[in-house]
Write a protein that holds these residues in place. Structure first.
Motif, PDB file in Angstrom:
ATOM      1  N   ARG A  87      -0.587   1.685 -25.286  1.00 17.79           N
ATOM      2  CA  ARG A  87      -0.421   1.708 -23.821  1.00 17.79           C
ATOM      3  C   ARG A  87       0.686   0.769 -23.369  1.00 17.79           C
ATOM      4  NH1 ARG A  87      -5.462   2.297 -20.005  1.00 17.79           N
ATOM      5  NH2 ARG A  87      -4.198   0.828 -18.874  1.00 17.79           N
TER       6      ARG A  87
ATOM      7  N   LYS B  62      -3.906  -6.830 -15.566  1.00 16.74           N
ATOM      8  CA  LYS B  62      -3.124  -5.963 -14.679  1.00 16.74           C
ATOM      9  C   LYS B  62      -1.637  -6.018 -15.035  1.00 16.74           C
ATOM     10  CE  LYS B  62      -6.462  -6.265 -11.026  1.00 16.74           C
ATOM     11  NZ  LYS B  62      -6.884  -7.017  -9.847  1.00 16.74           N
ATOM     12  N   ALA B  63      -1.191  -7.215 -15.441  1.00 17.29           N
ATOM     13  CA  ALA B  63       0.218  -7.336 -15.840  1.00 17.29           C
ATOM     14  C   ALA B  63       0.489  -6.488 -17.089  1.00 17.29           C
ATOM     15  CB  ALA B  63       0.565  -8.799 -16.097  1.00 17.29           C
TER      16      ALA B  63
ATOM     17  N   THR C 134      -1.053  -3.682 -17.833  1.00 16.64           N
ATOM     18  CA  THR C 134      -0.975  -2.306 -17.331  1.00 16.64           C
ATOM     19  C   THR C 134       0.361  -2.073 -16.637  1.00 16.64           C
ATOM     20  OG1 THR C 134      -3.351  -2.365 -16.981  1.00 16.64           O
ATOM     21  CG2 THR C 134      -2.167  -0.580 -15.917  1.00 16.64           C
ATOM     22  N   ALA C 135       0.801  -3.059 -15.852  1.00 19.31           N
ATOM     23  CA  ALA C 135       2.059  -2.931 -15.117  1.00 19.31           C
ATOM     24  C   ALA C 135       3.237  -2.802 -16.071  1.00 19.31           C
ATOM     25  CB  ALA C 135       2.251  -4.138 -14.197  1.00 19.31           C
TER      26      ALA C 135
ATOM     27  N   ALA D  45       3.180   0.628 -17.431  1.00 18.80           N
ATOM     28  CA  ALA D  45       3.479   1.690 -16.466  1.00 18.80           C
ATOM     29  C   ALA D  45       4.950   1.697 -16.078  1.00 18.80           C
ATOM     30  CB  ALA D  45       2.614   1.517 -15.220  1.00 18.80           C
ATOM     31  N   ASN D  46       5.539   0.528 -15.917  1.00 12.58           N
ATOM     32  CA  ASN D  46       6.914   0.476 -15.426  1.00 12.58           C
ATOM     33  C   ASN D  46       7.592  -0.821 -15.892  1.00 12.58           C
ATOM     34  OD1 ASN D  46       9.287   0.560 -13.960  1.00 12.58           O
ATOM     35  ND2 ASN D  46       8.317   1.525 -12.195  1.00 12.58           N
TER      36      ASN D  46
ATOM     37  N   MET E 273       4.209  -9.260 -23.017  1.00 13.32           N
ATOM     38  CA  MET E 273       3.008  -8.455 -22.808  1.00 13.32           C
ATOM     39  C   MET E 273       2.693  -7.635 -24.071  1.00 13.32           C
ATOM     40  SD  MET E 273       1.728  -9.120 -19.908  1.00 13.32           S
ATOM     41  CE  MET E 273       2.363 -10.767 -19.782  1.00 13.32           C
TER      42      MET E 273
ATOM     43  N   ARG F 286      -4.961   6.597 -24.495  1.00 16.22           N
ATOM     44  CA  ARG F 286      -4.899   5.876 -23.226  1.00 16.22           C
ATOM     45  C   ARG F 286      -6.248   5.305 -22.797  1.00 16.22           C
ATOM     46  NH1 ARG F 286      -0.349   5.982 -21.130  1.00 16.22           N
ATOM     47  NH2 ARG F 286      -1.108   4.920 -19.266  1.00 16.22           N
TER      48      ARG F 286
ATOM     49  N   PHE G  75       3.904   0.409  -9.832  1.00 14.62           N
ATOM     50  CA  PHE G  75       2.974   0.371 -10.955  1.00 14.62           C
ATOM     51  C   PHE G  75       1.907   1.397 -10.604  1.00 14.62           C
ATOM     52  CE2 PHE G  75       4.397  -4.218 -10.785  1.00 14.62           C
ATOM     53  CZ  PHE G  75       5.333  -4.070 -11.796  1.00 14.62           C
TER      54      PHE G  75
ATOM     55  N   LEU H 100       1.010  -8.594  -8.064  1.00 19.71           N
ATOM     56  CA  LEU H 100       1.926  -8.774  -9.195  1.00 19.71           C
ATOM     57  C   LEU H 100       3.324  -9.168  -8.720  1.00 19.71           C
ATOM     58  CD1 LEU H 100       0.808  -5.901 -11.594  1.00 19.71           C
ATOM     59  CD2 LEU H 100       0.568  -8.359 -11.966  1.00 19.71           C
TER      60      LEU H 100
END
Lengths: 284, 225
Positions: free
Chosen positions: A30, A162-163, A165-166, A169-170, A184, A231, B75, B86
């Motif tokens: 992921r 969350k970081a 995941t961030a 994601a992008n 990360m 995922r 995000f 964030l």
């Protein structure tokens, strides 16, 4: 009936370890889009290290904890080699993890030899529904379940989760707000290391682990991860449960050597189904 | 001085993206950088953000800079509030209340996943996320891209309020000249990596350099499509 329940519970214990290994692959995939095929060896390391530490050096609990931490560190080391050079394509990183897995096998043989080890676990059994269940097997499943709940909370509730995941994601936007995707990625490898190590530590007392356990473990973990679409941790867990239980039933009523082929078959079917679905979605 | 760019040169291999670009943004000033596609606008943003290393020239920043990137860059799997929090990853506090005060719609949407929002809402999240860093200068790259003119206009109003109430300077990089000039008092026209004209927006509107740069390809009336 009693025998069937026993096989199912044994399957769940196996499922716990597959789920932990598979979720380690999911976390790394992921965040970095890399398939870490050294994940099975992390479980082998976990088993071997806990075996050595329990051989008189450390008491239960502490020995397992130290083994899991060692595996997290090994996970980071794998991450540094696999993704440390910026711009390394995920396919190359995958090949690197395969290579590291082979080197790790040589290291395990050099230190612990090729014989299977089975460190002492929790002895005794518990009666559920009239079936005697080895406590250690139950422990594998329960610890895996709790670990998954904690992992879900970690991703949903903590800033670092969350970081992660961030960054997955992008990566570009992550970099803009100061989240370093490489850092990360290494955190993900550390988590994967700890999960793999935990799997090894838990399963070794029930199923003797040797260097050759790597392939069946990584294949089963990967099959479970594929079930979760690489995922979803909880779908990975479900995939692991199906794989573990079906594998045990086949071993009990058929032939034990079919377990790995079943994992491969399940992976193949899911991949074909998913590939078909992806092609349909792309066509839309 | 909030931002000073001096004789900046950026190259990608043999191609020159920016060729001796100089510009400045004063404290609490609203400045537009306009130009057609391929003029080098994003290269300038990337150089200011440190993503691209210039071959030569100097960039000086007099405060904290945050960027609203082109294409919004959400995000997607995370909620609006997580996106905002964030934005303050490097900084504290992470409390989004001040952003909700400026952009009240975001409070209503705070639990929604970012990838389920409309383009305008996502752009608002992108602005809010940048504001979480409490910047002294906000660099906004292509605010209106893909948005209905009315939605873009509302976002520009929010930027004006931000500037008025908190004194945040804004460098607005835009293709849509009407929109950029609606907000900013001063502008630069970038074409083929060079500043072709600069000055107060009121004077630039009819400047021949601006017409040349766009070659009649865009609506200059400011009324949108």
């Amino acid at each position: 009936m009693q025998a069937l329940l026993t096989y199912i519970i044994s399957g769940l214990a196996l499922a716990g370890s597959f789920a932990l290994i598979g979720s380690g692959m999911v976390v790394v995939y992921r965040v970095t889009h890399v398939l870490n095929f050294a994940q099975g060896m992390l479980a082998v390391f976990g088993a071997m290290i806990s075996y050595s530490l329990l051989g008189g050096m450390l008491p239960h609990g502490l020995a397992e904890l130290v083994a899991v931490i060692c595996c997290a560190v090994i996970g980071v080391a794998i991450g540094v080699i696999a993704i440390g050079k910026p711009g390394t394509p995920p396919m190359i990183s995958l090949l690197i993890t395969l290579g590291i897995g082979m080197i790790a096998q040589a290291v395990v043989i050099a230190i612990w030899g090729q014989d299977p080890v089975s460190p002492p676990g929790i002895s005794g059994s518990i009666q559920i529904l009239g079936v005697n269940l080895a406590t250690q097997r139950l422990l594998v499943f329960l610890v895996a379940l709790v670990t998954f709940a904690l992992l879900s909370l970690f991703f949903a509730r903590t800033d670092i989760g969350k970081a992660l995941t961030a960054a997955a994601a992008n990566p570009r936007a992550a970099r803009l707000v100061g989240i370093h995707p490489l850092a990360m990625g290494l955190v993900a490898f550390a988590i994967a290391g700890a999960l793999g190590g935990l799997a090894g530590v838990l399963i070794a007392p029930t199923t003797a682990v040797s260097v050759s356990s790597d392939l069946p473990l990584v294949l089963s973990g990967f099959a479970a991860a594929i079930f979760g679409g690489l995922r979803s941790p909880w779908m990975t867990f479900l995939g692991a449960v199906i794989l573990g239980v079906v594998g045990q039933l086949v071993a009990a009523y058929g032939n034990g050597s079919y377990q790995t082929p079943i994992a491969l078959l399940m992976m193949l079917v899911i991949m074909i189904v998913r590939a078909g679905r992806m092609a349909t979605e792309e066509a839309k | 001085m909030m931002l000073s760019v001096d004789d900046l040169v950026v190259r990608y291999g043999a191609a020159t993206a920016l060729d001796g670009v100089s510009l400045h943004v004063d404290d609490a000033e609203l400045v537009a950088l306009v130009g057609p596609n391929g003029a080098g606008k994003t290269s300038l943003v990337n150089a200011i953000s440190g993503i691209v290393k210039p071959v030569s020239g100097r960039i000086e920043v007099g405060g904290r800079v945050a960027q609203v990137p082109e294409g919004r860059q959400m995000f997607g799997e995370l909620s609006v509030e997580d996106n905002l929090r964030l934005g303050a990853w490097r900084h504290r506090p992470k409390d989004p209340t001040p952003v909700y005060e400026l952009l009240p719609d975001l409070r209503r949407l705070r639990k929604q996943r970012a990838d389920t929002l409309s383009g305008g809402q996502q752009q608002m999240v992108a602005v809010g996320r940048a504001l979480m860093a409490q910047p002294d200068l906000l660099v906004v790259d292509e605010l209106s891209l893909g948005l209905a003119p009315m939605v873009a206009s509302q976002l520009v109003e929010h930027l004006a309020t931000l500037n008025r109430t908190r004194g945040t300077a804004v460098l607005l990089i835009e293709q849509e000249i009407g929109l950029a000039f609606e907000l900013c008092s001063r502008a630069y026209v970038l074409e083929s990596g060079r500043i072709k004209a600069e000055g107060p927006t009121a004077e630039l509107r009819d400047a021949p350099e601006l017409q040349d740069a766009y070659f009649g390809g865009l609506d200059l009336s400011g009324t949108g499509e």
